[in-house]
Design a protein around this motif. Structure first.
Motif, PDB file in Angstrom:
ATOM      1  N   VAL A 139      -2.486  -2.748  10.423  1.00 33.81           N
ATOM      2  CA  VAL A 139      -1.113  -3.124  10.774  1.00 33.81           C
ATOM      3  C   VAL A 139      -0.268  -3.017   9.503  1.00 33.81           C
ATOM      4  CG1 VAL A 139       0.398  -4.913  11.701  1.00 33.81           C
ATOM      5  CG2 VAL A 139      -1.937  -4.692  12.567  1.00 33.81           C
ATOM      6  N   PHE A 140       0.740  -2.147   9.535  1.00 35.47           N
ATOM      7  CA  PHE A 140       1.633  -1.943   8.387  1.00 35.47           C
ATOM      8  C   PHE A 140       3.035  -2.437   8.737  1.00 35.47           C
ATOM      9  CE2 PHE A 140      -1.433   1.588   8.439  1.00 35.47           C
ATOM     10  CZ  PHE A 140      -2.031   1.424   7.204  1.00 35.47           C
ATOM     11  N   GLU A 141       3.718  -2.959   7.741  1.00 35.46           N
ATOM     12  CA  GLU A 141       5.110  -3.366   7.938  1.00 35.46           C
ATOM     13  C   GLU A 141       5.979  -2.492   7.047  1.00 35.46           C
ATOM     14  OE1 GLU A 141       7.771  -7.467   8.155  1.00 35.46           O
ATOM     15  OE2 GLU A 141       5.838  -7.483   7.135  1.00 35.46           O
ATOM     16  N   SER A 142       6.969  -1.842   7.645  1.00 35.10           N
ATOM     17  CA  SER A 142       7.850  -0.959   6.890  1.00 35.10           C
ATOM     18  C   SER A 142       9.134  -0.740   7.661  1.00 35.10           C
ATOM     19  CB  SER A 142       7.162   0.391   6.645  1.00 35.10           C
ATOM     20  OG  SER A 142       8.089   1.333   6.168  1.00 35.10           O
ATOM     21  N   VAL A 147       0.825  -1.217   0.000  1.00 35.00           N
ATOM     22  CA  VAL A 147       0.000   0.000   0.000  1.00 35.00           C
ATOM     23  C   VAL A 147       0.853   1.259   0.000  1.00 35.00           C
ATOM     24  CG1 VAL A 147      -1.942  -1.086   1.204  1.00 35.00           C
ATOM     25  CG2 VAL A 147      -0.175   0.085   2.538  1.00 35.00           C
ATOM     26  N   ASP A 148       0.238   2.352  -0.440  1.00 33.25           N
ATOM     27  CA  ASP A 148       0.810   3.690  -0.278  1.00 33.25           C
ATOM     28  C   ASP A 148       0.011   4.377   0.828  1.00 33.25           C
ATOM     29  OD1 ASP A 148       2.640   3.385  -2.325  1.00 33.25           O
ATOM     30  OD2 ASP A 148       1.233   4.067  -3.852  1.00 33.25           O
ATOM     31  N   LEU A 149       0.726   5.028   1.733  1.00 30.67           N
ATOM     32  CA  LEU A 149       0.082   5.696   2.863  1.00 30.67           C
ATOM     33  C   LEU A 149       0.254   7.197   2.706  1.00 30.67           C
ATOM     34  CD1 LEU A 149      -1.251   5.033   5.656  1.00 30.67           C
ATOM     35  CD2 LEU A 149       1.034   5.140   6.640  1.00 30.67           C
ATOM     36  N   PHE A 150      -0.854   7.938   2.700  1.00 33.08           N
ATOM     37  CA  PHE A 150      -0.791   9.395   2.574  1.00 33.08           C
ATOM     38  C   PHE A 150      -1.237  10.035   3.886  1.00 33.08           C
ATOM     39  CE2 PHE A 150      -0.768   8.164  -1.816  1.00 33.08           C
ATOM     40  CZ  PHE A 150       0.070   9.096  -2.413  1.00 33.08           C
ATOM     41  N   ILE A 151      -0.416  10.937   4.401  1.00 39.05           N
ATOM     42  CA  ILE A 151      -0.703  11.583   5.682  1.00 39.05           C
ATOM     43  C   ILE A 151      -0.780  13.091   5.447  1.00 39.05           C
ATOM     44  CG2 ILE A 151       0.141  11.979   8.041  1.00 39.05           C
ATOM     45  CD1 ILE A 151       1.924   9.398   7.524  1.00 39.05           C
ATOM     46  N   GLU A 162      -6.268   2.380  -5.922  1.00 40.38           N
ATOM     47  CA  GLU A 162      -7.643   2.426  -5.432  1.00 40.38           C
ATOM     48  C   GLU A 162      -7.604   2.744  -3.934  1.00 40.38           C
ATOM     49  OE1 GLU A 162     -11.349  -0.717  -5.231  1.00 40.38           O
ATOM     50  OE2 GLU A 162      -9.642  -1.202  -6.510  1.00 40.38           O
ATOM     51  N   THR A 163      -8.538   3.591  -3.451  1.00 40.95           N
ATOM     52  CA  THR A 163      -8.585   3.938  -2.025  1.00 40.95           C
ATOM     53  C   THR A 163      -9.129   2.750  -1.237  1.00 40.95           C
ATOM     54  OG1 THR A 163      -8.944   6.260  -2.533  1.00 40.95           O
ATOM     55  CG2 THR A 163      -9.525   5.556  -0.311  1.00 40.95           C
ATOM     56  N   MET A 164      -8.324   2.258  -0.310  1.00 43.00           N
ATOM     57  CA  MET A 164      -8.766   1.139   0.533  1.00 43.00           C
ATOM     58  C   MET A 164      -9.370   1.655   1.836  1.00 43.00           C
ATOM     59  SD  MET A 164      -5.464  -1.310  -0.072  1.00 43.00           S
ATOM     60  CE  MET A 164      -6.020  -2.692   0.916  1.00 43.00           C
ATOM     61  N   MET A 165      -8.777   2.722   2.377  1.00 46.11           N
ATOM     62  CA  MET A 165      -9.279   3.324   3.615  1.00 46.11           C
ATOM     63  C   MET A 165      -9.032   4.825   3.558  1.00 46.11           C
ATOM     64  SD  MET A 165     -10.667   1.448   5.984  1.00 46.11           S
ATOM     65  CE  MET A 165     -11.024  -0.312   6.114  1.00 46.11           C
ATOM     66  N   ASP A 166      -9.951   5.592   4.133  1.00 43.59           N
ATOM     67  CA  ASP A 166      -9.803   7.048   4.157  1.00 43.59           C
ATOM     68  C   ASP A 166     -10.363   7.534   5.495  1.00 43.59           C
ATOM     69  OD1 ASP A 166      -9.715   9.726   3.755  1.00 43.59           O
ATOM     70  OD2 ASP A 166     -10.890   9.749   1.904  1.00 43.59           O
ATOM     71  N   HIS A 167      -9.474   7.931   6.399  1.00 43.40           N
ATOM     72  CA  HIS A 167      -9.900   8.336   7.749  1.00 43.40           C
ATOM     73  C   HIS A 167      -9.619   9.815   7.990  1.00 43.40           C
ATOM     74  CE1 HIS A 167     -10.359   4.150   8.882  1.00 43.40           C
ATOM     75  NE2 HIS A 167      -9.119   3.897   8.546  1.00 43.40           N
ATOM     76  N   PRO A 168     -10.616  10.602   8.427  1.00 44.48           N
ATOM     77  CA  PRO A 168     -10.307  11.963   8.899  1.00 44.48           C
ATOM     78  C   PRO A 168      -9.310  11.859  10.055  1.00 44.48           C
ATOM     79  CG  PRO A 168     -12.683  11.636   8.705  1.00 44.48           C
ATOM     80  CD  PRO A 168     -12.046  10.296   8.514  1.00 44.48           C
ATOM     81  N   ASN A 211      -4.174   1.160  -2.536  1.00 43.57           N
ATOM     82  CA  ASN A 211      -3.545  -0.028  -3.090  1.00 43.57           C
ATOM     83  C   ASN A 211      -2.399   0.429  -3.993  1.00 43.57           C
ATOM     84  OD1 ASN A 211      -3.007  -2.099  -5.164  1.00 43.57           O
ATOM     85  ND2 ASN A 211      -4.662  -3.224  -4.141  1.00 43.57           N
ATOM     86  N   ALA A 212      -1.175  -0.069  -3.730  1.00 45.82           N
ATOM     87  CA  ALA A 212       0.009   0.430  -4.449  1.00 45.82           C
ATOM     88  C   ALA A 212      -0.077   0.165  -5.952  1.00 45.82           C
ATOM     89  CB  ALA A 212       1.273  -0.218  -3.879  1.00 45.82           C
ATOM     90  N   ASP A 213      -0.728  -0.945  -6.345  1.00 47.18           N
ATOM     91  CA  ASP A 213      -0.819  -1.274  -7.785  1.00 47.18           C
ATOM     92  C   ASP A 213      -1.917  -0.480  -8.481  1.00 47.18           C
ATOM     93  OD1 ASP A 213       1.229  -3.116  -7.533  1.00 47.18           O
ATOM     94  OD2 ASP A 213      -0.155  -4.756  -7.028  1.00 47.18           O
TER      95      ASP A 213
END
Length: 312
Positions: free
Chosen positions: A88-91, A14-18, A32-38, A27-29
């Motif tokens: 849960v993200f792994e990086s 995934v790509d994470l935008f803050i 597509e937006t998988m989650m969008d949280h205020p 989704n990195a490929d």
């Protein structure tokens, strides 16, 4: 979610935008937006090695499914319930990601203050009556944070080599500012003896170092590092007024007559022993029989209350 036994754990890149408004997971490929949280729905951030844990609060449709201490009248006001979404993200940059989210909170809060004509540097000196109209946006929390009488500098005197004597936890679900809360104080320690701190107080900074957005382990390290100092300056936000209530319950056959969710009284039986003892909807339980329950899981609070008899 844990994969069933024998199956591999599903992993998606995934790509994470803050930003100061929101956190998006794409989704990195496919992008597509998988989650969008205020941003203000993010209630827990932690980095553990290469793992980032992120929890967000999502409002559920109205329902009566709430954990009751016992079968009493469900909440009549149809309070909306929330569910927690856990990512849960792994990086390799786990620590950097957690710090970036913390910084986004800090910047968003400063932007909010500036938009209301307030210089963030004046935070603990200025009267913030002009913020009262923001109640709907952040419930009551932000007003509480913004009033100068609630945000104050406290000085604790102690011996060099002596620990401060506080136990801290994360500020928990739905907190406006991700910082730490005093969950307990060591009996006879400098913090307790000073009489200037309460369980539930939120620590904004220590000796001028802001704790906002820092992981719990970092805040604990900062507190441990105070051992050789004789005077410590804390900037704290007072927890709302603390009140003591007394429930007289002769034995377990008597219903307490309230239900609790995450330590907060969410419904109350009219004329029950709890109401007579001073319990009110909206009260947050911070101590039961002198024992702090600020850092205690919901199930344990329910268990303590369900089995409590005599004077509670």
């Amino acid at each position: 979610l844990q994969a069933p036994e024998g199956e591999s754990q599903p992993v998606t890149e995934v790509d994470l935008f803050i930003s100061t408004q929101r956190i998006k997971v794409l989704n990195a490929d496919t992008q597509e937006t998988m989650m969008d949280h205020p941003l203000r729905t993010i209630s827990y951030i932690a980095d553990i090695g290469n793992i980032v844990v992120l929890m967000a609060r999502r409002r559920m449709p109205r329902s009566n499914s709430q954990d009751n201490v016992e079968t009493s009248h469900p909440s009549q006001d149809g309070k909306r319930q929330y569910k927690m979404i856990c990512h849960v993200f792994e990086s390799e940059d786990a620590q950097l990601i957690a710090q970036s989210i913390g910084q986004a909170f800090s910047v968003a809060y400063q932007e909010f203050l500036r938009a209301n004509g307030i210089n963030p540097e004046d935070l603990s000196q200025k009267e913030y009556s002009d913020l009262l109209n923001t109640q709907d946006m952040y419930n009551d929390d932000l007003i509480h944070f913004s009033k100068s009488e609630n945000c104050k500098d406290v000085y604790i005197e102690k011996q060099k080599g002596e620990i401060l004597g506080v136990v801290i936890v994360e500020s928990g679900w739905g907190s406006i500012l991700p910082t730490v809360i005093i969950a307990n104080m060591m009996h006879g320690g400098p913090a307790e003896k000073s009489g200037k701190l309460n369980i539930g107080d939120q620590i904004m900074s220590i000796n001028g170092t802001s704790l906002v957005g820092l992981p719990l382990s970092t805040c604990q390290s900062i507190i441990k590092g105070l051992k050789n100092q004789a005077r410590v300056k804390l900037n704290i936000v007072r927890c709302p007024p603390v009140t003591t209530v007394l429930i007289r319950r002769p034995d377990l056959r008597y219903q307490l007559g309230f239900s609790v969710q995450n330590g907060i009284i969410c419904s109350l039986m009219r004329g029950g022993i709890a109401e007579r003892g001073g319990v009110r909807v909206g009260h947050r339980i911070i101590e039961i029989n002198g024992q702090s329950v600020v850092a205690t899981p919901h199930e344990k609070i329910v268990h303590i209350l369900s089995n409590a008899v005599g004077e509670v």
